[in-house]
Design a protein around this motif. Sequence first.
Motif, PDB file in Angstrom:
ATOM      1  N   ASN A   1      13.039   5.603   6.980  1.00 26.89           N
ATOM      2  CA  ASN A   1      11.727   5.676   7.633  1.00 26.89           C
ATOM      3  C   ASN A   1      11.613   7.020   8.349  1.00 26.89           C
ATOM      4  O   ASN A   1      12.325   7.271   9.323  1.00 26.89           O
ATOM      5  CB  ASN A   1      11.564   4.514   8.614  1.00 26.89           C
ATOM      6  CG  ASN A   1      10.158   4.428   9.191  1.00 26.89           C
ATOM      7  OD1 ASN A   1       9.489   5.440   9.390  1.00 26.89           O
ATOM      8  ND2 ASN A   1       9.713   3.218   9.476  1.00 26.89           N
ATOM      9  N   ASN A   2      10.704   7.878   7.886  1.00 26.62           N
ATOM     10  CA  ASN A   2      10.616   9.222   8.455  1.00 26.62           C
ATOM     11  C   ASN A   2       9.846   9.280   9.773  1.00 26.62           C
ATOM     12  O   ASN A   2       9.641  10.368  10.332  1.00 26.62           O
ATOM     13  CB  ASN A   2      10.026  10.216   7.436  1.00 26.62           C
ATOM     14  CG  ASN A   2       8.558   9.944   7.127  1.00 26.62           C
ATOM     15  OD1 ASN A   2       8.022   8.888   7.425  1.00 26.62           O
ATOM     16  ND2 ASN A   2       7.908  10.918   6.503  1.00 26.62           N
TER      17      ASN A   2
ATOM     18  N   ARG B   1      -6.897   9.687   6.252  1.00 26.44           N
ATOM     19  CA  ARG B   1      -6.982   8.872   7.462  1.00 26.44           C
ATOM     20  C   ARG B   1      -8.361   8.238   7.619  1.00 26.44           C
ATOM     21  O   ARG B   1      -8.492   7.136   8.156  1.00 26.44           O
ATOM     22  CB  ARG B   1      -6.637   9.726   8.687  1.00 26.44           C
ATOM     23  CG  ARG B   1      -5.154  10.086   8.798  1.00 26.44           C
ATOM     24  CD  ARG B   1      -4.861  10.712  10.153  1.00 26.44           C
ATOM     25  NE  ARG B   1      -3.447  10.966  10.337  1.00 26.44           N
ATOM     26  CZ  ARG B   1      -2.848  12.127  10.133  1.00 26.44           C
ATOM     27  NH1 ARG B   1      -3.573  13.163   9.690  1.00 26.44           N
ATOM     28  NH2 ARG B   1      -1.572  12.295  10.345  1.00 26.44           N
ATOM     29  N   LEU B   2      -9.390   8.922   7.145  1.00 30.52           N
ATOM     30  CA  LEU B   2     -10.744   8.361   7.191  1.00 30.52           C
ATOM     31  C   LEU B   2     -10.815   7.081   6.366  1.00 30.52           C
ATOM     32  O   LEU B   2     -11.365   6.068   6.821  1.00 30.52           O
ATOM     33  CB  LEU B   2     -11.756   9.380   6.669  1.00 30.52           C
ATOM     34  CG  LEU B   2     -13.193   8.867   6.489  1.00 30.52           C
ATOM     35  CD1 LEU B   2     -13.774   8.402   7.814  1.00 30.52           C
ATOM     36  CD2 LEU B   2     -14.067   9.959   5.865  1.00 30.52           C
TER      37      LEU B   2
ATOM     38  N   LYS C   1       0.816  -1.211   0.000  1.00 30.08           N
ATOM     39  CA  LYS C   1       0.000   0.000   0.000  1.00 30.08           C
ATOM     40  C   LYS C   1       0.851   1.262   0.000  1.00 30.08           C
ATOM     41  O   LYS C   1       2.073   1.201   0.133  1.00 30.08           O
ATOM     42  CB  LYS C   1      -0.936   0.002   1.219  1.00 30.08           C
ATOM     43  CG  LYS C   1      -0.261   0.167   2.571  1.00 30.08           C
ATOM     44  CD  LYS C   1      -1.316   0.192   3.653  1.00 30.08           C
ATOM     45  CE  LYS C   1      -0.718   0.365   5.039  1.00 30.08           C
ATOM     46  NZ  LYS C   1      -0.028   1.645   5.244  1.00 30.08           N
ATOM     47  N   ASP C   2       0.191   2.389  -0.116  1.00 36.69           N
ATOM     48  CA  ASP C   2       0.868   3.671  -0.039  1.00 36.69           C
ATOM     49  C   ASP C   2       1.461   3.873   1.359  1.00 36.69           C
ATOM     50  O   ASP C   2       0.947   3.350   2.351  1.00 36.69           O
ATOM     51  CB  ASP C   2      -0.110   4.817  -0.331  1.00 36.69           C
ATOM     52  CG  ASP C   2      -0.548   4.862  -1.781  1.00 36.69           C
ATOM     53  OD1 ASP C   2       0.071   4.168  -2.604  1.00 36.69           O
ATOM     54  OD2 ASP C   2      -1.517   5.588  -2.082  1.00 36.69           O
ATOM     55  N   ASN C   3       2.543   4.663   1.388  1.00 26.38           N
ATOM     56  CA  ASN C   3       3.176   5.040   2.646  1.00 26.38           C
ATOM     57  C   ASN C   3       3.665   3.819   3.424  1.00 26.38           C
ATOM     58  O   ASN C   3       4.185   2.888   2.811  1.00 26.38           O
ATOM     59  CB  ASN C   3       2.227   5.919   3.468  1.00 26.38           C
ATOM     60  CG  ASN C   3       1.730   7.131   2.682  1.00 26.38           C
ATOM     61  OD1 ASN C   3       0.541   7.246   2.398  1.00 26.38           O
ATOM     62  ND2 ASN C   3       2.632   8.013   2.305  1.00 26.38           N
ATOM     63  N   ASP C   4       3.509   3.795   4.739  1.00 25.89           N
ATOM     64  CA  ASP C   4       4.080   2.715   5.549  1.00 25.89           C
ATOM     65  C   ASP C   4       3.443   1.373   5.171  1.00 25.89           C
ATOM     66  O   ASP C   4       2.224   1.255   5.121  1.00 25.89           O
ATOM     67  CB  ASP C   4       3.833   3.017   7.023  1.00 25.89           C
ATOM     68  CG  ASP C   4       4.746   2.223   7.939  1.00 25.89           C
ATOM     69  OD1 ASP C   4       5.854   1.854   7.507  1.00 25.89           O
ATOM     70  OD2 ASP C   4       4.360   1.982   9.093  1.00 25.89           O
TER      71      ASP C   4
ATOM     72  N   HIS D   1       2.789   9.948   5.976  1.00 30.96           N
ATOM     73  CA  HIS D   1       2.422  10.712   4.778  1.00 30.96           C
ATOM     74  C   HIS D   1       2.413  12.217   5.007  1.00 30.96           C
ATOM     75  O   HIS D   1       2.564  12.999   4.060  1.00 30.96           O
ATOM     76  CB  HIS D   1       1.067  10.245   4.250  1.00 30.96           C
ATOM     77  CG  HIS D   1      -0.110  10.811   4.983  1.00 30.96           C
ATOM     78  ND1 HIS D   1      -0.604  10.239   6.132  1.00 30.96           N
ATOM     79  CD2 HIS D   1      -0.879  11.905   4.733  1.00 30.96           C
ATOM     80  CE1 HIS D   1      -1.637  10.939   6.556  1.00 30.96           C
ATOM     81  NE2 HIS D   1      -1.832  11.960   5.733  1.00 30.96           N
ATOM     82  N   SER D   2       2.252  12.653   6.266  1.00 26.27           N
ATOM     83  CA  SER D   2       2.153  14.080   6.563  1.00 26.27           C
ATOM     84  C   SER D   2       3.510  14.732   6.823  1.00 26.27           C
ATOM     85  O   SER D   2       3.584  15.903   7.164  1.00 26.27           O
ATOM     86  CB  SER D   2       1.249  14.299   7.780  1.00 26.27           C
ATOM     87  OG  SER D   2       1.756  13.603   8.908  1.00 26.27           O
ATOM     88  N   LYS D   3       4.583  13.969   6.643  1.00 23.34           N
ATOM     89  CA  LYS D   3       5.933  14.464   6.921  1.00 23.34           C
ATOM     90  C   LYS D   3       6.815  14.209   5.702  1.00 23.34           C
ATOM     91  O   LYS D   3       6.671  13.191   5.028  1.00 23.34           O
ATOM     92  CB  LYS D   3       6.490  13.729   8.155  1.00 23.34           C
ATOM     93  CG  LYS D   3       7.839  14.204   8.641  1.00 23.34           C
ATOM     94  CD  LYS D   3       8.229  13.386   9.882  1.00 23.34           C
ATOM     95  CE  LYS D   3       9.619  13.736  10.367  1.00 23.34           C
ATOM     96  NZ  LYS D   3      10.018  12.883  11.516  1.00 23.34           N
TER      97      LYS D   3
END
Length: 269
Positions: free
Chosen positions: A211-212, A96-97, A20-23, A258-260
């Motif tokens: 990994n941020n 996030r929803l 999936k996207d991101n982590d 995703h927000s960083k």
Amino acid sequence: MINKKNLQPIELSDLIRVGKDNDGGYIIPKRIIDECDGLLSYGINKDWSFEKDFYRKKELNIHCYDHSLTIYSLIKFSVKSFFYSIFYFLILDRKRLNRSLKGINIITSYYSFFKSKIIHFKNKIWNDDIGQNITVPETIKKIEDCGSKKIFIKMDIEGAEYKALNSIIDSNKNIIGIAVEFHEIITNCNMFNNLIDNLKTSFYIAHIHGNNYSKFDKTSNLPSSIELTFIHKSLIKYPIVKSRLSYPIEGLDQPNKHSKADIKLNFID
């Protein structure tokens, strides 16, 4: 100190994103999927998007190991996701929803995915077989007994990788690739450096991603947690060239959080 130069990937033209996207997503060479007939996944928590995407690309035996994933943990996660979805709806956080809405159906997702050739074992990956523990060689033997002879390993086991990976070095005959998240590499720099040296006797580094979520160490210019993908040397049929890319790779990599902003890694002086 971390030997950063030793982490420079080789040049590959067939890298793809799986998961999936991101982590939860990893970058691996497509040739690994083409060759692979078995996937060992150590540490899945509540996210089997990588395994699901891998299986979409090629049907094969998948053995997942996670002692913390139980029916109780799934119910708890589903309930939390329900309340989070209300909160994210109210604050208009669509990304996030959507994730929370998926979390509500986690139990259905679990039982629809884990069946037939895809098995979840409630064991902890460790360097002994006491109690719930199981060793990497034992898991390799299990999937080999199911007919898999070219195996890819995905590992995210929160620091236990330093104990578990040493046994892969001794059992790598049928391992064609590994994607692993290393934790606290600055604190464990000696073990980390030695482990990378040992792995590179049989594998090349195909990809690296920081990994941020983790702390950034200004001395080494590395985050404390990194994701590395290894490819067995037998799958490379041409002269090796070190990659001159900067990481993350646009269009492939995504920040874990995703927000960083993602962490930039460069190996070219």
